[in-house]
Write a protein that holds these residues in place. Structure first.
Motif, PDB file in Angstrom:
ATOM      1  N   GLY A 251       0.703  -1.306   0.043  1.00  0.00           N
ATOM      2  CA  GLY A 251       0.238   0.169  -0.236  1.00  0.00           C
ATOM      3  C   GLY A 251       0.883   1.262  -0.156  1.00  0.00           C
ATOM      4  O   GLY A 251       2.070   1.366  -0.100  1.00  0.00           O
ATOM      5  N   ASN A 252       0.296   2.594   0.053  1.00  0.00           N
ATOM      6  CA  ASN A 252       0.844   3.506  -0.132  1.00  0.00           C
ATOM      7  C   ASN A 252       1.343   4.269   1.100  1.00  0.00           C
ATOM      8  O   ASN A 252       1.961   5.278   1.018  1.00  0.00           O
ATOM      9  N   ASN A 253       1.169   3.541   2.256  1.00  0.00           N
ATOM     10  CA  ASN A 253       1.948   3.941   3.618  1.00  0.00           C
ATOM     11  C   ASN A 253       3.191   3.604   3.493  1.00  0.00           C
ATOM     12  O   ASN A 253       4.056   3.895   4.306  1.00  0.00           O
ATOM     13  N   PHE A 254       3.773   2.814   2.678  1.00  0.00           N
ATOM     14  CA  PHE A 254       5.205   2.473   2.455  1.00  0.00           C
ATOM     15  C   PHE A 254       5.899   2.834   1.536  1.00  0.00           C
ATOM     16  O   PHE A 254       5.221   2.942   0.223  1.00  0.00           O
ATOM     17  N   LEU A 255       6.964   2.868   1.342  1.00  0.00           N
ATOM     18  CA  LEU A 255       7.888   3.406   0.211  1.00  0.00           C
ATOM     19  C   LEU A 255       8.903   2.187  -0.242  1.00  0.00           C
ATOM     20  O   LEU A 255       9.431   1.679   0.640  1.00  0.00           O
ATOM     21  N   VAL A 256       8.749   1.830  -1.472  1.00  0.00           N
ATOM     22  CA  VAL A 256       9.791   0.752  -1.991  1.00  0.00           C
ATOM     23  C   VAL A 256      10.589   1.321  -2.929  1.00  0.00           C
ATOM     24  O   VAL A 256      10.164   1.766  -3.877  1.00  0.00           O
ATOM     25  N   GLU A 257      11.949   1.308  -2.609  1.00  0.00           N
ATOM     26  CA  GLU A 257      12.863   2.064  -3.456  1.00  0.00           C
ATOM     27  C   GLU A 257      13.958   1.153  -4.095  1.00  0.00           C
ATOM     28  O   GLU A 257      14.493   0.061  -3.331  1.00  0.00           O
ATOM     29  N   ASP A 258      14.305   1.247  -5.192  1.00  0.00           N
ATOM     30  CA  ASP A 258      15.342   0.514  -5.894  1.00  0.00           C
ATOM     31  C   ASP A 258      16.852   1.066  -5.533  1.00  0.00           C
ATOM     32  O   ASP A 258      16.651   2.155  -4.694  1.00  0.00           O
ATOM     33  N   ARG A 259      17.815   0.712  -6.161  1.00  0.00           N
ATOM     34  CA  ARG A 259      19.009   1.335  -5.594  1.00  0.00           C
ATOM     35  C   ARG A 259      19.157   2.507  -6.052  1.00  0.00           C
ATOM     36  O   ARG A 259      19.901   3.411  -5.444  1.00  0.00           O
ATOM     37  N   PHE A 260      18.793   2.977  -7.344  1.00  0.00           N
ATOM     38  CA  PHE A 260      18.913   4.498  -7.852  1.00  0.00           C
ATOM     39  C   PHE A 260      18.198   5.299  -6.913  1.00  0.00           C
ATOM     40  O   PHE A 260      18.667   6.421  -6.432  1.00  0.00           O
ATOM     41  N   GLU A 261      16.901   4.878  -6.382  1.00  0.00           N
ATOM     42  CA  GLU A 261      15.984   5.713  -5.771  1.00  0.00           C
ATOM     43  C   GLU A 261      16.766   5.971  -3.979  1.00  0.00           C
ATOM     44  O   GLU A 261      16.688   7.120  -3.442  1.00  0.00           O
ATOM     45  N   GLN A 262      17.490   5.071  -3.623  1.00  0.00           N
ATOM     46  CA  GLN A 262      18.098   4.987  -2.386  1.00  0.00           C
ATOM     47  C   GLN A 262      19.463   5.911  -2.526  1.00  0.00           C
ATOM     48  O   GLN A 262      19.516   6.667  -1.326  1.00  0.00           O
ATOM     49  N   GLN A 263      19.878   6.217  -3.705  1.00  0.00           N
ATOM     50  CA  GLN A 263      21.007   6.869  -3.568  1.00  0.00           C
ATOM     51  C   GLN A 263      20.670   8.069  -4.644  1.00  0.00           C
ATOM     52  O   GLN A 263      21.481   8.389  -5.494  1.00  0.00           O
ATOM     53  N   LYS A 264      19.511   8.684  -4.806  1.00  0.00           N
ATOM     54  CA  LYS A 264      18.943   9.545  -5.788  1.00  0.00           C
ATOM     55  C   LYS A 264      19.801  10.645  -6.025  1.00  0.00           C
ATOM     56  O   LYS A 264      20.283  11.048  -6.894  1.00  0.00           O
ATOM     57  N   GLU A 265      20.061  11.323  -4.605  1.00  0.00           N
ATOM     58  CA  GLU A 265      20.874  12.650  -4.790  1.00  0.00           C
ATOM     59  C   GLU A 265      22.484  12.495  -5.120  1.00  0.00           C
ATOM     60  O   GLU A 265      22.890  13.246  -5.950  1.00  0.00           O
ATOM     61  N   SER A 266      22.907  11.486  -4.835  1.00  0.00           N
ATOM     62  CA  SER A 266      24.472  11.131  -5.127  1.00  0.00           C
ATOM     63  C   SER A 266      24.412  10.750  -6.695  1.00  0.00           C
ATOM     64  O   SER A 266      25.311  11.511  -7.462  1.00  0.00           O
ATOM     65  N   TYR A 267      23.430  10.074  -7.248  1.00  0.00           N
ATOM     66  CA  TYR A 267      23.543   9.867  -8.804  1.00  0.00           C
ATOM     67  C   TYR A 267      23.231  11.089  -9.461  1.00  0.00           C
ATOM     68  O   TYR A 267      23.508  11.324 -10.627  1.00  0.00           O
ATOM     69  N   GLN A 268      22.230  11.876  -8.994  1.00  0.00           N
ATOM     70  CA  GLN A 268      21.966  13.044  -9.695  1.00  0.00           C
ATOM     71  C   GLN A 268      23.156  14.148  -9.707  1.00  0.00           C
ATOM     72  O   GLN A 268      23.126  14.700 -10.653  1.00  0.00           O
ATOM     73  N   MET A 269      23.650  14.125  -8.678  1.00  0.00           N
ATOM     74  CA  MET A 269      25.100  15.164  -8.544  1.00  0.00           C
ATOM     75  C   MET A 269      25.912  14.591  -9.426  1.00  0.00           C
ATOM     76  O   MET A 269      26.756  15.409 -10.116  1.00  0.00           O
ATOM     77  N   LEU A 270      26.433  13.245  -9.686  1.00  0.00           N
ATOM     78  CA  LEU A 270      27.148  12.828 -10.661  1.00  0.00           C
ATOM     79  C   LEU A 270      26.853  12.974 -12.058  1.00  0.00           C
ATOM     80  O   LEU A 270      27.704  13.598 -12.954  1.00  0.00           O
ATOM     81  N   GLN A 271      25.520  12.935 -12.423  1.00  0.00           N
ATOM     82  CA  GLN A 271      24.974  13.323 -13.740  1.00  0.00           C
ATOM     83  C   GLN A 271      25.035  14.670 -13.908  1.00  0.00           C
ATOM     84  O   GLN A 271      25.436  15.285 -14.983  1.00  0.00           O
TER      85      GLN A 271
END
Length: 407
Positions: A251-271
């Motif tokens: 359900g929507n009360n929980f967040l399911v994240e893949d590896r990119f979403e777990q480190q989204k800020e780091s990957y976005q900074m690299l890009q």
């Protein structure tokens, strides 16, 4: 055969009456080639650094991570989670409980983010790849062990071979600090140092300590609660499919994240860094392309008699304009092809021989030479961008010629 293209090709390779035209044409080709090669190399080096960061985070982060959207902890012993954790493709599940505490070692006192993990964490991650010293272990007989981030270990002045334990002060939940006896608001414990790891990220290296999850629960008064459930998938499982199925069930009360979403800020900074560097190289390319304008303008001046002869023979203004348009395109195309070939060769040499080094001292960094990963998409982007800029630049002298012909 296209007459305009045929004449343009003859002009390109024929000897000019003024040698300076040949020189400027050669400079134009070299400038475009060097700029294109630089773009290919810069993008490939950023891909290399991105690959290293990704491999290190992949060694630590799970394939999927389930957290609660509101609040901090949750109990996953529910029918919904029981069904979600039976989705096809899930290989392993590890519990994680993160809380803040105070570490005291000798005279040093440091606030720490403690990450309590279950034994499955060892099978889910590749901690041996991240260790600087010691070994990753949670228990040995009746002794609990912690694995410290490298920056945290330096701040504490601790090493993996030290016999002295670290003293932990964990704040009790829902207990106010009594100024007369502040120690009563904390739960103390001792833990030995098992190893020291690094992810080359201050968020982890400077403040994280990995401990057994049961010790974390005892310190903070939790029973079965976790801050996250870490999931490892089968090698052939679809991350997107499993993620979508789990999200649908929990359900929507929980967040399911893949590896990119777990480190989204780091990957976005690299890009972001990668494409900022790309834009800088494009500005350098613009300077190099101005030589193309000069080369084509001088060629038009030199071929004035040829232009008049073609007009007398009945050649249309459009045909004459296309000759010099093709001429500029040929110069640009040759430079682009040479540049891409140079860039790929340089990247290949860097991959195999490490010609450009980060430091002359071996082991000073994680890697000794600049990493390189060539991606076909980046080569295609370099080709398209350089082509467009070159082709648009050619239009300026050609449009001037068209106006002069009409007048």
């Amino acid at each position: 055969m296209n007459i305009s293209f045929f004449i343009a090709r003859r002009y390109l390779f024929s000897k000019k009456s003024h040698n300076v035209v040949n020189v400027i044409s050669t400079i134009s080709v070299c400038g475009i080639a060097l700029a294109t090669a630089a773009i290919v190399c810069v993008l490939s080096i950023f891909n290399g650094f991105g690959g290293i960061v990704e491999s290190m985070f992949n060694a630590f982060d799970p394939d999927l991570k389930i957290t609660v959207k509101e609040g901090k902890v949750f109990d996953y012993h529910t029918p919904e989670f029981e069904k979600a954790l039976q989705v096809k493709g899930i290989q392993l599940i590890s519990e994680s409980l993160e809380e803040n505490a105070l570490f005291i070692f000798n005279e040093s006192q440091v606030p720490v983010l403690m990450k309590g993990v279950s034994e499955e964490f060892r099978l889910m991650t590749d901690m041996e790849k991240l260790l600087l010293e010691g070994s990753f272990k949670l228990h040995e007989d009746v002794v609990d062990y912690t694995t410290l981030g490298s920056g945290l270990a330096i701040t504490l002045g601790a090493r993996s071979n030290f016999i002295s334990p670290i003293k932990i002060y964990a704040p009790k939940r829902d207990v106010k600090v009594n100024l007369a006896n502040p120690a009563a608001a904390f739960t103390p414990a001792y833990i030995q140092i098992g190893g020291i790891f690094t992810l080359n990220s201050p968020e982890y290296d400077d403040q994280m300590a990995i401990i057994p999850i049961q010790l974390a629960r005892d310190l903070f008064g939790y029973e079965n609660q976790v801050t996250s459930l870490d999931i490892k998938l089968d090698a052939n499982a679809s991350v997107y499919r499993v993620k979508r199925e789990i999200q649908r069930i929990v359900g929507n009360n929980f967040l399911v994240e893949d590896r990119f979403e777990q480190q989204k800020e780091s990957y976005q900074m690299l890009q972001m860094e990668k494409w900022v560097a790309f834009l800088i190289m494009v500005f350098i390319l613009l300077i190099a392309v101005f030589n193309l304008v000069g080369s084509l303008s001088m060629l038009i001046v030199e071929k004035r008699d040829d232009i008049k002869s073609l007009q007398n023979m009945g050649a249309s203004d459009q045909l004459i304009s296309r000759i010099f348009l093709y001429e500029g395109w040929l110069i640009a195309f040759i430079g682009i092809i040479i540049g891409i070939a140079m860039g790929l060769v340089l990247c290949l040499l860097q991959q195999h021989f490490g010609l450009l080094r980060l430091s002359d001292v071996p082991g000073a960094y994680i890697i000794d030479a600049y990493p390189v990963i060539v991606e076909a998409l980046d080569v295609m982007i370099a080709f398209v961008v350089v082509s467009l800029i070159s082709l648009l630049t050619v239009l300026y002298p050609v449009n001037n010629l068209r106006k002069k012909i009409r007048n």
